[in-house]
Design a protein around this motif. Structure first.
Motif, PDB file in Angstrom:
ATOM      1  N   TYR A  71       0.786  -1.230   0.000  1.00 33.49           N
ATOM      2  CA  TYR A  71       0.000   0.000   0.000  1.00 33.49           C
ATOM      3  C   TYR A  71       0.822   1.286   0.000  1.00 33.49           C
ATOM      4  O   TYR A  71       0.304   2.344  -0.361  1.00 33.49           O
ATOM      5  N   HIS A  72       2.062   1.232   0.424  1.00 33.49           N
ATOM      6  CA  HIS A  72       2.824   2.472   0.601  1.00 33.49           C
ATOM      7  C   HIS A  72       3.251   3.045  -0.741  1.00 33.49           C
ATOM      8  O   HIS A  72       3.792   2.336  -1.592  1.00 33.49           O
ATOM      9  N   THR A  73       3.012   4.337  -0.941  1.00 32.87           N
ATOM     10  CA  THR A  73       3.459   5.027  -2.157  1.00 32.87           C
ATOM     11  C   THR A  73       4.443   6.144  -1.845  1.00 32.87           C
ATOM     12  O   THR A  73       5.148   6.611  -2.739  1.00 32.87           O
ATOM     13  N   GLY A  74       4.497   6.613  -0.607  1.00 28.88           N
ATOM     14  CA  GLY A  74       5.360   7.712  -0.216  1.00 28.88           C
ATOM     15  C   GLY A  74       4.794   8.402   1.000  1.00 28.88           C
ATOM     16  O   GLY A  74       3.630   8.212   1.362  1.00 28.88           O
ATOM     17  N   ARG A  75       5.599   9.219   1.630  1.00 28.48           N
ATOM     18  CA  ARG A  75       5.184   9.912   2.849  1.00 28.48           C
ATOM     19  C   ARG A  75       4.297  11.120   2.557  1.00 28.48           C
ATOM     20  O   ARG A  75       3.291  11.349   3.220  1.00 28.48           O
ATOM     21  N   ALA A  76       4.680  11.891   1.570  1.00 28.08           N
ATOM     22  CA  ALA A  76       4.001  13.166   1.315  1.00 28.08           C
ATOM     23  C   ALA A  76       2.510  13.028   1.018  1.00 28.08           C
ATOM     24  O   ALA A  76       1.716  13.857   1.487  1.00 28.08           O
ATOM     25  N   TRP A  92       0.822  14.107  -7.681  1.00 29.94           N
ATOM     26  CA  TRP A  92       1.841  13.631  -6.743  1.00 29.94           C
ATOM     27  C   TRP A  92       2.033  14.674  -5.644  1.00 29.94           C
ATOM     28  O   TRP A  92       1.790  15.864  -5.856  1.00 29.94           O
ATOM     29  N   ALA A  93       2.485  14.218  -4.493  1.00 26.88           N
ATOM     30  CA  ALA A  93       2.843  15.116  -3.399  1.00 26.88           C
ATOM     31  C   ALA A  93       4.300  14.891  -3.031  1.00 26.88           C
ATOM     32  O   ALA A  93       4.814  13.779  -3.132  1.00 26.88           O
ATOM     33  N   VAL A  94       4.965  15.958  -2.608  1.00 32.62           N
ATOM     34  CA  VAL A  94       6.365  15.907  -2.201  1.00 32.62           C
ATOM     35  C   VAL A  94       6.479  16.661  -0.876  1.00 32.62           C
ATOM     36  O   VAL A  94       5.962  17.775  -0.748  1.00 32.62           O
ATOM     37  N   ARG A  95       7.130  16.071   0.100  1.00 37.58           N
ATOM     38  CA  ARG A  95       7.345  16.757   1.370  1.00 37.58           C
ATOM     39  C   ARG A  95       8.360  17.875   1.165  1.00 37.58           C
ATOM     40  O   ARG A  95       9.367  17.700   0.472  1.00 37.58           O
ATOM     41  N   LEU A 146       4.396  21.185   1.969  1.00 36.32           N
ATOM     42  CA  LEU A 146       4.213  20.266   0.857  1.00 36.32           C
ATOM     43  C   LEU A 146       4.363  20.970  -0.486  1.00 36.32           C
ATOM     44  O   LEU A 146       4.043  22.158  -0.626  1.00 36.32           O
ATOM     45  N   LEU A 147       4.823  20.205  -1.459  1.00 37.13           N
ATOM     46  CA  LEU A 147       4.819  20.603  -2.863  1.00 37.13           C
ATOM     47  C   LEU A 147       3.923  19.613  -3.594  1.00 37.13           C
ATOM     48  O   LEU A 147       4.118  18.400  -3.480  1.00 37.13           O
ATOM     49  N   ILE A 148       2.930  20.125  -4.311  1.00 36.18           N
ATOM     50  CA  ILE A 148       1.974  19.273  -5.022  1.00 36.18           C
ATOM     51  C   ILE A 148       2.166  19.427  -6.530  1.00 36.18           C
ATOM     52  O   ILE A 148       2.285  20.543  -7.035  1.00 36.18           O
ATOM     53  N   GLY A 223      10.277  12.363  -0.026  1.00 37.05           N
ATOM     54  CA  GLY A 223       9.069  11.638   0.348  1.00 37.05           C
ATOM     55  C   GLY A 223       7.961  11.665  -0.673  1.00 37.05           C
ATOM     56  O   GLY A 223       6.777  11.570  -0.330  1.00 37.05           O
ATOM     57  N   GLN A 224       8.271  11.757  -1.959  1.00 37.85           N
ATOM     58  CA  GLN A 224       7.276  11.893  -3.015  1.00 37.85           C
ATOM     59  C   GLN A 224       6.418  10.641  -3.151  1.00 37.85           C
ATOM     60  O   GLN A 224       6.860   9.536  -2.858  1.00 37.85           O
ATOM     61  N   GLY A 225       5.183  10.849  -3.595  1.00 36.03           N
ATOM     62  CA  GLY A 225       4.316   9.705  -3.827  1.00 36.03           C
ATOM     63  C   GLY A 225       2.959  10.129  -4.350  1.00 36.03           C
ATOM     64  O   GLY A 225       2.556  11.295  -4.245  1.00 36.03           O
ATOM     65  N   SER A 226       2.239   9.169  -4.932  1.00 38.25           N
ATOM     66  CA  SER A 226       0.866   9.377  -5.368  1.00 38.25           C
ATOM     67  C   SER A 226      -0.091   8.882  -4.284  1.00 38.25           C
ATOM     68  O   SER A 226       0.342   8.271  -3.298  1.00 38.25           O
TER      69      SER A 226
END
Length: 402
Positions: A71-76, A92-95, A146-148, A223-226
């Motif tokens: 299930y894990h895609t990233g922290r952000a 996508w989100a990036v911390r 966050l950066l989206i 920590g990027q992820g969808s």
């Protein structure tokens, strides 16, 4: 039946020379955690698969009963959910940390706990300078932002080759060799370089430095992820649930699991958090849901600062003001179970998260008394009870017979 999970984040550690070879858990005075161990069981679980980075995003997902490898895609994206930021199928989100780098070293991954107002101001500068129809900078709390990326049907900016590094794992060390790499890394590095220029010229940030405090020298992207696809907890385990935490990451997982998010005034996510208020909130919340999770970040923060005394103090506060009162309340309700477990180890020696087993203890209905007298890493390792796949512990905690 009522259930409670109390998470002293990052409390698992190594033997400390300054504590005569004891771990902080062994050295701390924790009669309530020890009482759970003495009347129930202790064991170990490994909540961070070797192939994934050690952090609360991976570890708590497993601790909550969801296989992070699946299930894990990233922290952000978990933190985006906490802020109510909806990610579409191509987003996508990036911390985006505000950090202090001096002479090429990560002096502070929090810019010395930068105030909310200044943090928001600096993130606003980044949005004005770099934001467009694809990239959005979102203010969070203090250094946590966050950066989206809005995909709008375009090819994603990142893939499996994209590598970023948590800044808290670089504390007091060089950042060279740890900049983003792989697909999309050039864009991330450009944003980081732009922030250096903007922050160095900003009057408010310079005034902070003039006052003898650490300024934010740049952003740090990681920590990027969808958006992950998580089955709601009640559908998976048949229990209504709530989470008490001051950390956006845990709030985000809670939202994705359809948990109630309980706000507690005075809960800071730091060493000065109001432990007693969290304990009271847990008891009040248990009157309305089947299962409550109480997460406390303080013990983890103490490890990141390499402060053994602060870590012991945090553990004693958690024991006195949360574990004790919640356990006493649960015993008064009838059938119950209580679980105490950190998510991952965080070593004082390295000031970083680590892989490996963490100790847990469970007491309550249909939990047979074992032979442990204390709750700590050593007694847990000696128990012989292990969950190599930590995500499997939750089902046993809720329904299993020990």
């Amino acid at each position: 039946m009522k259930y409670a999970l109390i998470i002293p984040d990052g409390c698992a550690d190594e033997a400390q020379p300054s504590l005569s070879g004891q771990t902080p858990l062994q050295a701390a005075t924790t009669p309530n955690m020890d009482a759970i161990a003495a009347t129930g069981i202790v064991g170990q679980s490994d909540n961070v698969p070797p192939s994934l980075p050690s952090g609360s995003d991976v570890a708590t997902m497993n601790l909550f009963g969801y296989d992070a490898l699946k299930y894990h895609t990233g922290r952000a994206p978990l933190e985006a959910a906490a802020q109510g930021i909806v990610l579409g199928p191509h987003d996508w989100a990036v911390r985006c940390n505000l950090v202090t780098i001096q002479d090429g070293n990560m002096v502070s991954f929090t810019a010395e706990q930068i105030p909310n107002a200044l943090g928001a101001h600096l993130i606003g500068l980044m949005q004005n300078a770099c934001g467009d129809e694809h990239w959005e900078f979102h203010t969070g709390v203090s250094y946590r932002n966050l950066l989206i990326y809005r995909g709008q049907g375009n090819a994603p900016p990142f893939d499996a080759t994209t590598t970023t590094y948590p800044p808290h794992d670089l504390t007091d060390g060089p950042v060279a060799g740890h900049l983003p790499s792989g697909t999309g890394a050039e864009t991330l590095q450009q944003f980081m370089q732009k922030s250096e220029q903007l922050f160095a010229e900003d009057e408010q940030n310079r005034a902070r430095a003039a006052a003898g405090q650490l300024p934010a020298s740049s952003i740090w992207l990681w920590g990027q992820g969808s958006r992950p696809q998580l089955e709601p907890f009640q559908e998976r385990y048949g229990k209504s649930a709530a989470v008490i935490t001051a950390v956006d990451l845990l709030r985000g997982i809670g939202r994705l699991l359809d948990w109630r998010i309980v706000d507690v005034p005075g809960a800071t996510g730091y060493l000065d958090t109001d432990y007693a208020a969290k304990g009271r909130a847990a008891i009040e919340t248990l009157e309305e849901v089947d299962f409550v999770v109480v997460h406390v970040e303080a013990s983890d923060e103490a490890s990141h600062e390499g402060d053994v005394a602060a870590k012991i103090e945090a553990l004693e506060q958690i024991d006195r003001h949360i574990v004790g009162p919640v356990h006493e309340y649960l015993k008064s309700t009838g059938d119950y179970r209580i679980l105490v477990s950190p998510d991952h180890p965080t070593f004082l020696r390295t000031k970083t998260h680590a892989h490996g087993f963490v100790p847990f203890t469970i007491a309550g209905t249909n939990v047979a008394q074992g032979d442990a007298a204390t709750y700590d890493e050593v007694t847990a390792a000696a128990s012989g009870r292990q969950y190599a796949a930590g995500w499997k512990l939750m089902a046993d905690f809720l329904e299993g017979t020990f």
